[in-house]
Design a protein around this motif. Structure first.
Motif, PDB file in Angstrom:
ATOM      1  N   SER A  88      12.965 -64.071 -35.285  1.00 22.01           N
ATOM      2  CA  SER A  88      14.129 -63.908 -34.412  1.00 22.01           C
ATOM      3  C   SER A  88      15.401 -63.725 -35.215  1.00 22.01           C
ATOM      4  O   SER A  88      16.237 -62.877 -34.905  1.00 22.01           O
ATOM      5  CB  SER A  88      14.256 -65.134 -33.501  1.00 22.01           C
ATOM      6  N   ALA A 137      17.821 -60.391 -35.326  1.00 17.58           N
ATOM      7  CA  ALA A 137      19.252 -60.465 -35.019  1.00 17.58           C
ATOM      8  C   ALA A 137      20.087 -59.895 -36.145  1.00 17.58           C
ATOM      9  O   ALA A 137      21.110 -59.259 -35.917  1.00 17.58           O
ATOM     10  CB  ALA A 137      19.647 -61.911 -34.753  1.00 17.58           C
ATOM     11  N   TYR A 152      24.189 -61.948 -29.928  1.00 10.88           N
ATOM     12  CA  TYR A 152      23.066 -62.166 -29.021  1.00 10.88           C
ATOM     13  C   TYR A 152      23.120 -61.149 -27.873  1.00 10.88           C
ATOM     14  O   TYR A 152      24.167 -60.913 -27.271  1.00 10.88           O
ATOM     15  CB  TYR A 152      23.110 -63.589 -28.440  1.00 10.88           C
ATOM     16  N   ASP A 178      19.622 -67.413 -20.715  1.00 11.21           N
ATOM     17  CA  ASP A 178      20.089 -66.765 -21.945  1.00 11.21           C
ATOM     18  C   ASP A 178      20.777 -67.776 -22.854  1.00 11.21           C
ATOM     19  O   ASP A 178      20.624 -67.716 -24.091  1.00 11.21           O
ATOM     20  CB  ASP A 178      21.050 -65.629 -21.598  1.00 11.21           C
ATOM     21  N   ARG A 190      19.421 -68.500 -26.557  1.00 15.58           N
ATOM     22  CA  ARG A 190      20.315 -68.307 -27.701  1.00 15.58           C
ATOM     23  C   ARG A 190      20.259 -69.483 -28.659  1.00 15.58           C
ATOM     24  O   ARG A 190      20.421 -69.315 -29.875  1.00 15.58           O
ATOM     25  CB  ARG A 190      21.739 -68.113 -27.172  1.00 15.58           C
TER      26      ARG A 190
END
Length: 490
Positions: A10, A14, A22, A438, A442
């Motif tokens: 992840s 990113a 995000y 979300d 995050r």
């Protein structure tokens, strides 16, 4: 510190894909289920712009006049209001009743109004002056149903709670014939469309009786009895006069009067008591046949001669259902904001009126009226007159309006301007509004993300969250609770 493989993937995604910002979790959008569009559905959905008018009490009767402009008589409590069906505004109001009024109906030419009452009186009014022309007082209980003869302006028929059905001679001001035979309240009556001596009545004794003034040596009497099986609320003759419809309880029964009262069809399409029925001789979309042009010439009739009769039924479940008369199947259904007590369609099939038990009158209009041949044309006066609007050029400006603080465009000017060559562009970054799941994703809180998705109640969001958690390799952690109390049921 050591990181799990999913967490490392992840962070890598990113860093390489969107420089640490995000991105919202994309939710899959599924195509809506396709619903087959039919000509019948399009036709009845064309009755738009409903007007919901408050009445003084429950609306027990609605009836249109046969003659143009097809005024609408609405009976509610001790008042009968005649509406202009085009503008949907009150035209005349009749309030000269000592008690509750019932079954206000207009004569075919619209020049007279007949009304029953709780006292048992049947009164005839002049619609222009609102003067009482005749008053018949022989009923000993409430006169619940009143109808003009389809063949003569001088004959009235009424059904009463005293179990009798009476024919009134308007010119003589007296009762011409009295029919006895019901053992409970008589609540509905209908005249035969072709035989001036035949009437049908429905009663709470569960029967429908056909009366003929030619039997018993001209004294009149019951020629046939039909067993409906429940208290009968309304009766209607179908076009042609060979068949009869009775409604009561949850059943709609179709009878063949020419075959000795044979029951042709018994339908149960409502969840509660069916209170009213209305037969529209040409109330549906024009029928379409295969090889339409050639078959019309072979049969010796044109396509404009075909009609589409429909049967409308209203029930206490708040639904009005439309039945075609070939197989008596339901072709359309409409929900209203209250128990339906009365329904009527104007003779030109341009206005649909429905009365409910919670004091509402619904009047729906077709903006384009169906004319012969299946074509749709604008009604008298055009669409503007149909909607009650006035046309004209008064107040029209000859040029564009001046841009000042009195217009909305003044405050939005310049927002759509494009940058010229050489201009510096500064992009404004708006802060993303994240959903609860979300926020949890995050922070890599998979259990909280799953709980938030389940609390939202949207299946597509739950599926997207599960797929994202599985892609990150944290599905086992989310289902185990991730150190919290675990996923909670929605």
């Amino acid at each position: 510190s050591r990181r799990t493989p999913g967490l490392a993937r992840s962070f890598a995604m990113a860093a390489t894909d969107h420089d640490g910002t995000y991105l919202k979790l994309p939710v899959k959008r599924y195509a809506p289920r396709s619903i087959r569009e039919t000509a019948e559905g399009r036709y009845w959905r064309a009755y738009k712009s409903p007007a919901l008018l408050n009445q003084v009490s429950q609306v027990t009767s609605v009836a249109f006049a046969e003659a143009y402009p097809h005024h609408l008589a609405v009976t509610s409590s001790a008042r009968v209001t005649v509406y202009n069906s085009k503008s949907r505004r009150p035209h005349k109001t009749f309030q000269r009743f000592k008690d509750v009024a019932y079954s206000g109906v207009l004569r075919a030419d619209g020049k007279a109004l007949a009304v029953g009452g709780q006292q048992g009186w049947v009164q005839l009014f002049d619609t222009s002056s609102r003067a009482v022309l005749r008053k018949f007082t022989l009923h000993t209980r409430a006169a619940r149903a009143v109808r003009f003869s389809p063949h003569s302006h001088g004959i009235l028929c009424s059904a009463s709670d005293d179990t009798t059905v009476r024919l009134w001679d308007v010119a003589a001001g007296a009762c011409a014939t009295r029919h006895d035979g019901h053992t409970d309240y008589a609540r509905s009556v209908a005249g035969h469309p072709f035989s001036a001596t035949t009437w049908a009545s429905g009663s709470y004794d569960g029967t429908v009786k056909l009366w003929d003034s030619r039997v018993n040596g001209g004294k009149g009497g019951c020629g046939m009895t039909l067993r409906h099986g429940a208290p009968v609320e309304d009766v209607q003759w179908l076009p042609g006069g060979a068949m009869l419809v009775s409604v009561g309880g949850q059943d709609v029964c179709v009878w063949d009067a020419l075959s000795g009262g044979k029951l042709l069809r018994k339908m149960r399409c409502h969840q509660k008591t069916v209170m009213c029925a209305h037969v529209a001789p040409d109330g549906g979309p024009p029928p379409v046949e295969e090889n339409d042009v050639f078959e019309s010439f072979q049969r010796g009739r044109s396509a404009t001669d075909r009609v589409s009769p429909r049967l409308l039924t209203g029930s206490l479940d708040g639904h009005v259902k439309v039945h075609e008369l070939d197989g008596f199947s339901v072709t359309h259904s409409a929900k209203y904001p209250g128990p339906v007590l009365s329904v009527a369609l104007s003779p030109d099939a341009s206005v649909l009126a429905v009365g409910t038990a919670n004091r509402l009158l619904s009047i729906r209009r077709r903006s384009r009226i169906l004319v012969r041949g299946g074509e749709e044309g604008v009604g008298r006066g055009g669409d503007a007159e149909l909607m009650g609007l006035k046309t004209g050029t008064r107040g029209k400006r000859n040029g564009p309006r001046r841009l000042d603080a009195g217009s909305y465009q003044y405050f939005t000017r310049g927002q759509n301007a494009r940058a010229a060559e050489g201009d510096a562009r500064v992009e404004r970054r708006r802060r993303a509004r994240l959903a609860p799941h979300d926020h949890a994703l995050r922070r890599f809180r998979y259990g909280e993300a799953l709980d938030a998705a389940l609390a939202g109640g949207r299946a597509e969001v739950v599926a997207a969250v599960l797929e994202e958690i599985a892609r990150r390799g944290g599905l086992k952690t989310a289902l185990a609770g991730g150190g919290a109390a675990g996923p909670q049921p929605p």
